[in-house]
Write an enzyme that holds these catalytic residues in place. Structure first.
Site: not given
Length: 438
Positions: A328-330
């Site tokens: 997720e994201c990072g």
């Protein structure tokens, strides 16, 4: 027996509501009150400060992302385990998105739904009696939102306090706190908001200073009297994210830390075990786990160390050959081919997906998202609709050739196109998932 609760609201971010909330939580905990923090909207940093202040996990209550039964279930769970719930607003009290009644994401939705009083924190620097006009506007803006009291923040003098207090109390609104200007009480920030609780130097000393400030400046007995019973009804967890496996290897350190407390708690309540590992310590996921989860965080600040973590990189690639991996994201950024840091230096990442990202070429991406999954993945089966949000400054510099993980729309349903990537057992997206749509 259920808890009493109060909402902490303000006209905008930066008014001091987080400092007041942390101080209230710690001050009540020091009195022996079982107090829990809650945060409206998609904020994964403040709940960690709430937990540090109280010793009890924080919770997000998001009227847009969470179907009403799930929202009620989380609120009821918090109320059953506390004497007092302090619910901190995100941004301004009424700030959300255009949506169906009660589903805007604003803290005002929660105040109205649960008939909770709001304590209004006003930054009165640069004004005096004008603060009364602001308070009156809040008090009359919505009939179903009750402003029960005011805390004056960033006062410059005793005369300043007196002028503001007299003007506001002439409206019939009690002023239950007056905080003098003190730069040392500011919570440090960076590009995604506050510095995380776990990274704050002398965290507990800082939180105790917040509590000292509140005990000095607020009438705690008056705040407790203003709070009202929190009694949600019609609750169930059907819209909660299901555990992606029985044993979940989860990256947890300064590079990967953005996980919603309600998500992890629900997984544990469903019998799943969380097995943490630290990429920055060059640890690999436990191969006995069923799935590996790379949360959001700050890989852009640690890209060089991640690239040099040979055991982590080799372990991730070996894990992905046999079992699902989701970022997720990072975490999504780390799964790609390369990550360019703020200085423009490109670092090799895991290469489990084909995209590359840059933090040097920044553009803010912020908002609620609806994601229709294009394939089975740890978020759920193909066709599922997941509600969540994006908040990042990274840019995709090379999209690669992987199939998209999902088709995105914004919070109002406007299509945004394909997003994320999937290859074999590996999937990822910039989306922070909050709940299933229901």
């Amino acid at each position: 027996m259920t808890a009493r609760a109060i909402v902490i609201g303000a006209p905008r971010s930066g008014s001091g509501k987080t400092s007041v909330t942390i101080g209230l939580l710690r001050a009540f905990a020091r009195r022996g009150v079982r107090v829990r923090g809650a945060k409206s909207g998609p904020d994964y940093i403040d709940p960690a400060f709430h937990e540090a202040a109280t010793g009890l996990p924080g919770v997000n209550l998001d009227s847009w992302a969470m179907a009403p039964p799930l929202l009620n279930a989380l609120a009821a769970q918090a109320a059953s385990e506390a004497d007092l719930v302090v619910l901190e607003s995100a941004m301004g009290l009424f700030d959300g998105i255009p949506a169906a009644a009660g589903r805007s994401g604003a803290a005002a939705d929660l105040a109205a739904l649960y008939r909770l009083p709001t304590l209004l924190v006003l930054d009165v620097s640069g004004q005096s009696t004008t603060a009364a006009a602001v308070a009156k506007g809040f008090a009359t803006y919505r009939d179903d939102v009750h402003i029960a009291g005011v805390v004056l923040n960033r006062l410059g003098s005793e005369r300043h306090r007196r002028l503001c207090t007299e003007a506001i109390e002439a409206l019939g609104l009690p002023v239950v706190g007056a905080v003098m200007r003190d730069p040392s009480l500011t919570v440090p920030e960076r590009h995604l908001g506050l510095v995380q609780a776990g990274e704050h130097p002398d965290l507990m000393a800082f939180i105790d200073r917040m509590a000292d400030m509140v005990e000095r400046s607020l009438d705690l007995d008056a705040v407790m009297r203003l709070a009202a019973p929190l009694r949600p009804s019609g609750a169930d967890f059907k819209a909660a994210l299901a555990p992606p496996g029985q044993r979940i290897a989860m990256a947890q350190d300064a590079a990967f830390s953005f996980v919603y407390p309600h998500v992890v708690r629900r997984w544990r309540d469903q019998g799943a075990g969380i097995v943490p590992f630290s990429p920055l310590a060059d640890e690999a996921p436990d191969r006995d786990c069923d799935v590996c989860w790379l949360p959001g965080g700050y890989p852009e600040l640690h890209a060089g160390r991640l690239a040099a973590a040979e055991n982590f990189c080799a372990g991730m690639r070996a894990f992905a050959e046999a079992k699902p991996v989701h970022g997720e994201c990072g975490g999504f950024m780390a799964l790609g081919q390369a990550l360019e840091d703020a200085d423009g230096v490109a670092h090799r990442m895991l290469g489990l997906l084909g995209h590359s990202t840059s933090f040097a070429r920044r553009k803010m991406h912020l908002g609620y998202r609806q994601a229709r999954l294009a394939a089975d993945c740890p978020l759920g089966p193909s066709g599922s609709l997941i509600r969540g949000h994006e908040f990042h400054y990274a840019q995709v510099t090379d999209p690669g050739r992987d199939a998209p993980l999902a088709h995105l729309a914004d919070g109002q349903g406007t299509p945004l196109g394909p997003a994320g990537g999937r290859r074999g057992r590996v999937s990822g997206t910039f989306l922070h998932a909050i709940a299933r749509d229901a």
